[in-house]
Design a protein around this motif. Structure first.
Motif, PDB file in Angstrom:
ATOM      1  N   THR A  11       0.910  -1.199   0.060  1.00  0.00           N
ATOM      2  CA  THR A  11      -0.140   0.195  -0.073  1.00  0.00           C
ATOM      3  C   THR A  11       0.990   1.433   0.102  1.00  0.00           C
ATOM      4  O   THR A  11       2.132   1.200   0.301  1.00  0.00           O
ATOM      5  CB  THR A  11      -0.914  -0.108   1.369  1.00  0.00           C
ATOM      6  OG1 THR A  11      -1.843   0.986   1.156  1.00  0.00           O
ATOM      7  CG2 THR A  11      -0.158   0.083   2.465  1.00  0.00           C
ATOM      8  N   TYR A 112      -1.723  -7.668  -4.511  1.00  0.00           N
ATOM      9  CA  TYR A 112      -2.795  -6.766  -4.154  1.00  0.00           C
ATOM     10  C   TYR A 112      -2.147  -5.325  -3.601  1.00  0.00           C
ATOM     11  O   TYR A 112      -1.435  -5.208  -2.479  1.00  0.00           O
ATOM     12  CB  TYR A 112      -3.850  -6.937  -2.996  1.00  0.00           C
ATOM     13  CG  TYR A 112      -4.784  -8.111  -3.659  1.00  0.00           C
ATOM     14  CD1 TYR A 112      -5.761  -8.158  -4.441  1.00  0.00           C
ATOM     15  CD2 TYR A 112      -4.063  -9.360  -3.565  1.00  0.00           C
ATOM     16  CE1 TYR A 112      -6.518  -9.260  -4.710  1.00  0.00           C
ATOM     17  CE2 TYR A 112      -4.775 -10.613  -3.934  1.00  0.00           C
ATOM     18  CZ  TYR A 112      -6.065 -10.558  -4.804  1.00  0.00           C
ATOM     19  OH  TYR A 112      -6.826 -11.704  -4.979  1.00  0.00           O
ATOM     20  N   VAL A 114      -2.882  -1.622  -2.911  1.00  0.00           N
ATOM     21  CA  VAL A 114      -4.160  -0.929  -2.483  1.00  0.00           C
ATOM     22  C   VAL A 114      -3.585   0.498  -2.025  1.00  0.00           C
ATOM     23  O   VAL A 114      -3.519   0.856  -0.787  1.00  0.00           O
ATOM     24  CB  VAL A 114      -4.803  -1.452  -1.357  1.00  0.00           C
ATOM     25  CG1 VAL A 114      -6.053  -0.888  -1.099  1.00  0.00           C
ATOM     26  CG2 VAL A 114      -5.231  -3.047  -1.726  1.00  0.00           C
ATOM     27  N   ARG A 127      -7.716  -0.951  -6.406  1.00  0.00           N
ATOM     28  CA  ARG A 127      -6.745  -1.960  -6.594  1.00  0.00           C
ATOM     29  C   ARG A 127      -5.713  -1.493  -7.696  1.00  0.00           C
ATOM     30  O   ARG A 127      -6.052  -1.230  -8.696  1.00  0.00           O
ATOM     31  CB  ARG A 127      -7.250  -3.223  -6.967  1.00  0.00           C
ATOM     32  CG  ARG A 127      -6.126  -4.415  -7.235  1.00  0.00           C
ATOM     33  CD  ARG A 127      -6.559  -5.698  -7.235  1.00  0.00           C
ATOM     34  NE  ARG A 127      -5.451  -6.574  -7.352  1.00  0.00           N
ATOM     35  CZ  ARG A 127      -5.540  -7.963  -8.010  1.00  0.00           C
ATOM     36  NH1 ARG A 127      -6.688  -8.304  -8.030  1.00  0.00           N
ATOM     37  NH2 ARG A 127      -4.423  -8.602  -8.063  1.00  0.00           N
TER      38      ARG A 127
END
Length: 129
Positions: A11, A112, A114, A127
């Motif tokens: 992230t 993933y 994010v 995403r």
């Protein structure tokens, strides 16, 4: 890094009110093996000068749901204090959302990313790649 039996998560945060990365925001990662299972806290870290949290722990095998918790209130309180020191004014204090919790489903073998797009009165996630 994801494997065939696990997913992975990364992230970063962009403060859209400044057009800059959000540094020193605490991020916690939790996971669960299905939607009815309790959350298991895995750990976390804080965003760096580029707004990235590079020290998120690996997901356990069998994870199907992930939650990222961002503690944004201290970040905005610091920004508020810095702004008032530079130019005292009558401003709103803190952030409307003191924390942001993002929950999403994952599949083994997938990564993933994010991103959190953040400002004092709203946020957006997606995403990424």
């Amino acid at each position: 890094m994801s494997t065939r039996t696990t997913a992975s998560v990364s992230t970063h945060i962009l403060d859209t009110s400044l057009g800059r990365p959000a540094e020193a925001v605490a991020v916690r990662l939790s996971a669960r093996p299905d939607r009815d299972a309790p959350w298991r806290a895995l750990g976390g870290g804080a965003t760096d000068a580029d707004g990235r949290c590079k020290d998120l722990p690996a997901l356990p095998e069998g994870t199907t749901h992930v939650r990222l918790d961002f503690a944004v209130e201290p970040y905005f309180e610091k920004k508020q204090a810095d702004a008032q020191q530079d130019a005292p004014a009558n401003r709103d204090s803190g952030a409307f959302f003191p924390e942001v919790a993002i929950t999403f489903a994952v599949k083994p073998g997938e990564h993933y990313h994010v991103p959190l797009l953040l400002n004092p009165f709203g946020y957006s996630v997606y995403r990424g790649s």
